[in-house]
Design a protein around this motif. Structure first.
Motif, PDB file in Angstrom:
ATOM      1  N   GLN A  12       0.829  -1.201   0.000  1.00 52.31           N
ATOM      2  CA  GLN A  12       0.000   0.000   0.000  1.00 52.31           C
ATOM      3  C   GLN A  12       0.869   1.260   0.000  1.00 52.31           C
ATOM      4  O   GLN A  12       0.528   2.265  -0.642  1.00 52.31           O
ATOM      5  CB  GLN A  12      -0.926  -0.003   1.218  1.00 52.31           C
ATOM      6  N   THR A  13       1.984   1.215   0.705  1.00 53.55           N
ATOM      7  CA  THR A  13       2.911   2.356   0.685  1.00 53.55           C
ATOM      8  C   THR A  13       3.462   2.559  -0.722  1.00 53.55           C
ATOM      9  O   THR A  13       3.553   3.687  -1.220  1.00 53.55           O
ATOM     10  CB  THR A  13       4.066   2.129   1.676  1.00 53.55           C
ATOM     11  N   LEU A  14       3.822   1.462  -1.372  1.00 59.59           N
ATOM     12  CA  LEU A  14       4.370   1.555  -2.726  1.00 59.59           C
ATOM     13  C   LEU A  14       3.399   2.203  -3.700  1.00 59.59           C
ATOM     14  O   LEU A  14       3.792   3.064  -4.503  1.00 59.59           O
ATOM     15  CB  LEU A  14       4.758   0.159  -3.226  1.00 59.59           C
ATOM     16  N   VAL A  15       2.146   1.823  -3.663  1.00 57.19           N
ATOM     17  CA  VAL A  15       1.194   2.295  -4.677  1.00 57.19           C
ATOM     18  C   VAL A  15       0.533   3.616  -4.310  1.00 57.19           C
ATOM     19  O   VAL A  15      -0.222   4.177  -5.120  1.00 57.19           O
ATOM     20  CB  VAL A  15       0.100   1.229  -4.952  1.00 57.19           C
ATOM     21  N   ASP A  16       0.814   4.145  -3.129  1.00 55.68           N
ATOM     22  CA  ASP A  16       0.182   5.387  -2.672  1.00 55.68           C
ATOM     23  C   ASP A  16       0.985   6.589  -3.170  1.00 55.68           C
ATOM     24  O   ASP A  16       2.049   6.912  -2.636  1.00 55.68           O
ATOM     25  CB  ASP A  16       0.101   5.390  -1.146  1.00 55.68           C
ATOM     26  N   SER A  17       0.476   7.273  -4.166  1.00 58.55           N
ATOM     27  CA  SER A  17       1.185   8.419  -4.736  1.00 58.55           C
ATOM     28  C   SER A  17       1.270   9.598  -3.771  1.00 58.55           C
ATOM     29  O   SER A  17       2.026  10.540  -4.000  1.00 58.55           O
ATOM     30  CB  SER A  17       0.513   8.867  -6.039  1.00 58.55           C
ATOM     31  N   GLY A  18       0.522   9.529  -2.683  1.00 57.54           N
ATOM     32  CA  GLY A  18       0.595  10.576  -1.675  1.00 57.54           C
ATOM     33  C   GLY A  18       1.762  10.409  -0.719  1.00 57.54           C
ATOM     34  O   GLY A  18       2.076  11.318   0.045  1.00 57.54           O
ATOM     35  N   GLN A  19       2.401   9.253  -0.773  1.00 56.96           N
ATOM     36  CA  GLN A  19       3.562   9.003   0.085  1.00 56.96           C
ATOM     37  C   GLN A  19       4.808   9.651  -0.509  1.00 56.96           C
ATOM     38  O   GLN A  19       4.942   9.776  -1.725  1.00 56.96           O
ATOM     39  CB  GLN A  19       3.798   7.495   0.230  1.00 56.96           C
ATOM     40  N   PRO A  20       5.764  10.050   0.322  1.00 56.02           N
ATOM     41  CA  PRO A  20       7.033  10.561  -0.214  1.00 56.02           C
ATOM     42  C   PRO A  20       7.692   9.515  -1.103  1.00 56.02           C
ATOM     43  O   PRO A  20       7.618   8.309  -0.822  1.00 56.02           O
ATOM     44  CB  PRO A  20       7.871  10.831   1.044  1.00 56.02           C
ATOM     45  N   LEU A  21       8.329   9.977  -2.163  1.00 54.60           N
ATOM     46  CA  LEU A  21       8.918   9.047  -3.119  1.00 54.60           C
ATOM     47  C   LEU A  21       9.959   8.145  -2.459  1.00 54.60           C
ATOM     48  O   LEU A  21      10.041   6.948  -2.767  1.00 54.60           O
ATOM     49  CB  LEU A  21       9.537   9.822  -4.281  1.00 54.60           C
ATOM     50  N   GLN A  22      10.749   8.697  -1.554  1.00 56.22           N
ATOM     51  CA  GLN A  22      11.772   7.880  -0.916  1.00 56.22           C
ATOM     52  C   GLN A  22      11.159   6.753  -0.090  1.00 56.22           C
ATOM     53  O   GLN A  22      11.722   5.644  -0.025  1.00 56.22           O
ATOM     54  CB  GLN A  22      12.726   8.722  -0.070  1.00 56.22           C
ATOM     55  N   ALA A  23      10.004   6.991   0.526  1.00 55.71           N
ATOM     56  CA  ALA A  23       9.326   5.932   1.278  1.00 55.71           C
ATOM     57  C   ALA A  23       8.808   4.845   0.337  1.00 55.71           C
ATOM     58  O   ALA A  23       8.854   3.651   0.652  1.00 55.71           O
ATOM     59  CB  ALA A  23       8.167   6.518   2.093  1.00 55.71           C
ATOM     60  N   ARG A  24       8.335   5.265  -0.835  1.00 59.21           N
ATOM     61  CA  ARG A  24       7.858   4.293  -1.818  1.00 59.21           C
ATOM     62  C   ARG A  24       9.007   3.451  -2.358  1.00 59.21           C
ATOM     63  O   ARG A  24       8.856   2.247  -2.593  1.00 59.21           O
ATOM     64  CB  ARG A  24       7.127   5.016  -2.952  1.00 59.21           C
ATOM     65  N   PHE A  25      10.170   4.078  -2.552  1.00 63.29           N
ATOM     66  CA  PHE A  25      11.352   3.325  -2.996  1.00 63.29           C
ATOM     67  C   PHE A  25      11.761   2.293  -1.946  1.00 63.29           C
ATOM     68  O   PHE A  25      12.074   1.143  -2.278  1.00 63.29           O
ATOM     69  CB  PHE A  25      12.508   4.277  -3.279  1.00 63.29           C
ATOM     70  N   LEU A  54       9.931   5.880 -10.870  1.00 65.42           N
ATOM     71  CA  LEU A  54       9.422   4.776 -10.062  1.00 65.42           C
ATOM     72  C   LEU A  54       9.164   3.556 -10.932  1.00 65.42           C
ATOM     73  O   LEU A  54       9.554   2.426 -10.578  1.00 65.42           O
ATOM     74  CB  LEU A  54       8.139   5.191  -9.339  1.00 65.42           C
ATOM     75  N   LYS A  55       8.544   3.733 -12.090  1.00 68.92           N
ATOM     76  CA  LYS A  55       8.234   2.592 -12.960  1.00 68.92           C
ATOM     77  C   LYS A  55       9.499   1.916 -13.476  1.00 68.92           C
ATOM     78  O   LYS A  55       9.550   0.690 -13.616  1.00 68.92           O
ATOM     79  CB  LYS A  55       7.335   3.045 -14.107  1.00 68.92           C
ATOM     80  N   HIS A  56      10.522   2.709 -13.758  1.00 73.46           N
ATOM     81  CA  HIS A  56      11.825   2.167 -14.152  1.00 73.46           C
ATOM     82  C   HIS A  56      12.351   1.236 -13.057  1.00 73.46           C
ATOM     83  O   HIS A  56      12.815   0.115 -13.328  1.00 73.46           O
ATOM     84  CB  HIS A  56      12.778   3.339 -14.388  1.00 73.46           C
ATOM     85  N   GLU A  57      12.248   1.673 -11.803  1.00 81.23           N
ATOM     86  CA  GLU A  57      12.746   0.869 -10.694  1.00 81.23           C
ATOM     87  C   GLU A  57      11.862  -0.348 -10.442  1.00 81.23           C
ATOM     88  O   GLU A  57      12.371  -1.395 -10.007  1.00 81.23           O
ATOM     89  CB  GLU A  57      12.857   1.722  -9.434  1.00 81.23           C
ATOM     90  N   LEU A  58      10.568  -0.240 -10.715  1.00 81.47           N
ATOM     91  CA  LEU A  58       9.693  -1.402 -10.601  1.00 81.47           C
ATOM     92  C   LEU A  58      10.174  -2.523 -11.521  1.00 81.47           C
ATOM     93  O   LEU A  58      10.302  -3.680 -11.118  1.00 81.47           O
ATOM     94  CB  LEU A  58       8.258  -1.046 -10.986  1.00 81.47           C
ATOM     95  N   ALA A  59      10.424  -2.145 -12.778  1.00 86.46           N
ATOM     96  CA  ALA A  59      10.876  -3.139 -13.753  1.00 86.46           C
ATOM     97  C   ALA A  59      12.226  -3.713 -13.352  1.00 86.46           C
ATOM     98  O   ALA A  59      12.463  -4.925 -13.451  1.00 86.46           O
ATOM     99  CB  ALA A  59      10.937  -2.515 -15.149  1.00 86.46           C
ATOM    100  N   TYR A  60      13.121  -2.839 -12.892  1.00 83.04           N
ATOM    101  CA  TYR A  60      14.439  -3.301 -12.455  1.00 83.04           C
ATOM    102  C   TYR A  60      14.294  -4.357 -11.355  1.00 83.04           C
ATOM    103  O   TYR A  60      14.929  -5.424 -11.405  1.00 83.04           O
ATOM    104  CB  TYR A  60      15.265  -2.119 -11.958  1.00 83.04           C
ATOM    105  N   CYS A  61      13.484  -4.069 -10.360  1.00 81.31           N
ATOM    106  CA  CYS A  61      13.324  -4.996  -9.239  1.00 81.31           C
ATOM    107  C   CYS A  61      12.708  -6.315  -9.683  1.00 81.31           C
ATOM    108  O   CYS A  61      13.126  -7.389  -9.223  1.00 81.31           O
ATOM    109  CB  CYS A  61      12.493  -4.355  -8.136  1.00 81.31           C
ATOM    110  N   LEU A  62      11.745  -6.279 -10.565  1.00 85.84           N
ATOM    111  CA  LEU A  62      11.148  -7.521 -11.054  1.00 85.84           C
ATOM    112  C   LEU A  62      12.186  -8.366 -11.785  1.00 85.84           C
ATOM    113  O   LEU A  62      12.198  -9.597 -11.666  1.00 85.84           O
ATOM    114  CB  LEU A  62       9.963  -7.221 -11.972  1.00 85.84           C
TER     115      LEU A  62
END
Length: 302
Positions: A12-25, A54-62
């Protein structure tokens, strides 16, 4: 043991665009470490975000997770021409990292993509898969770094000869990548300076990968070249973004000054990369046990 509720909270933290980007990372890299179908599902959901970084890092992690269950979403991202080139590129690279030959024909198809970064990435991914087929049982990622690389490191150990291959633009890109990862594994100042020279040559994709590798190497000798590339407004944003993240990983005082100077950069992916890199800098300089601290944030101290 990690509970389903904890995985859900991190997701939920990852997909919440209201969260700070660093927390989502940090949530993303926590999910990467946890692995499994639920983690893949949460990471996949975040591809609807509007942050290319963020999407770039999603793909990287997968890709780094090397779980074949991530193949369908990565294929969809690669095929989606509405996605930013740096996101599609990373999806292609991730498909190569997973190492499943079932995507070989698809990657060959996109090796002729009109977006050069996507085409070159898929060409490299095809060559990685073919290398794996020709070297069954051999470890494609070796050395001191726990990453799945887009090309296996070259067997050559001489830094000078590796530098020659790295900087020779007449050489096949796959060979230059192999030299790049061999230099990273060699380590030390000479290797860092040789790699830093690569920030001034080759395609944007190549320079982007050089920035990534310098971030892994974490040698301060490369800081001036990384800072100069970050400051170059004419440089590709995907190169500047990787240079910013490398500076965050190297975490020397000169890195902090460069990152703060571009924290309000007009290019969103650069601006966001500096934001994340400043958080990485604080982690590298601080006492925290690990960067991917999603579970620690959920669990109260004993």
């Amino acid at each position: 043991m990690v509970t389903e509720r904890e995985v859900e909270a991190i997701g939920q933290t990852l997909v919440d665009s209201g969260q700070p980007l660093q927390a989502r990372f940090r949530a993303l890299f926590t999910l990467r470490g946890l692995g499994g179908p639920d983690a893949i599902a949460w990471i996949s959901r975040a591809f609807g975000d509007d942050s290319a970084l963020l999407k770039h890092e999603l793909a990287y992690c997968l890709g780094q997770m090397q779980d074949p269950r991530a193949i369908p979403v990565l294929v969809d991202v690669l095929r989606d021409t509405r996605q930013e080139p740096m996101v599609r590129h990373e999806a292609g690279e991730a498909l190569g990292a997973i190492g499943n030959p079932e995507v070989l024909e698809l990657l060959k198809q996109y090796s002729a993509d009109p977006v050069v970064e996507v085409a070159e990435t898929c060409q490299l991914a095809v060559q990685r898969l073919e290398w794996l087929q020709q070297h069954p049982g051999e470890l494609a990622a070796s050395g001191p770094y726990l990453s799945v690389d887009p090309a296996p490191p070259a067997e050559e150990g001489d830094v000078g000869r590796l530098r020659e291959v790295l900087l020779d633009e007449a050489r096949p890109l796959f060979d230059r990548y192999r030299a790049m990862f061999a230099l990273r594994n060699a380590g030390g100042e000479e290797a860092a300076l040789a790699l830093a020279e690569g920030l001034r040559c080759g395609s944007a994709l190549f320079r982007h990968e050089v920035g990534y590798v310098l971030g892994q190497l974490q040698h301060e000798a490369a800081v001036p070249q990384l800072a100069a590339a970050l400051a170059q407004r004419a440089e590709s944003p995907m190169v500047r973004h990787e240079c910013a993240e490398a500076l965050g990983a190297i975490a020397r005082p000169a890195c902090l000054a460069a990152l703060r100077a571009h924290a309000a950069d007009p290019e969103r992916v650069v601006r966001e990369s500096c934001e994340v890199a400043l958080d990485m800098y604080e982690y590298e300089r601080g006492p925290a046990f690990q960067y991917a601290d999603g579970l620690e944030r959920l669990r109260p101290p004993p």
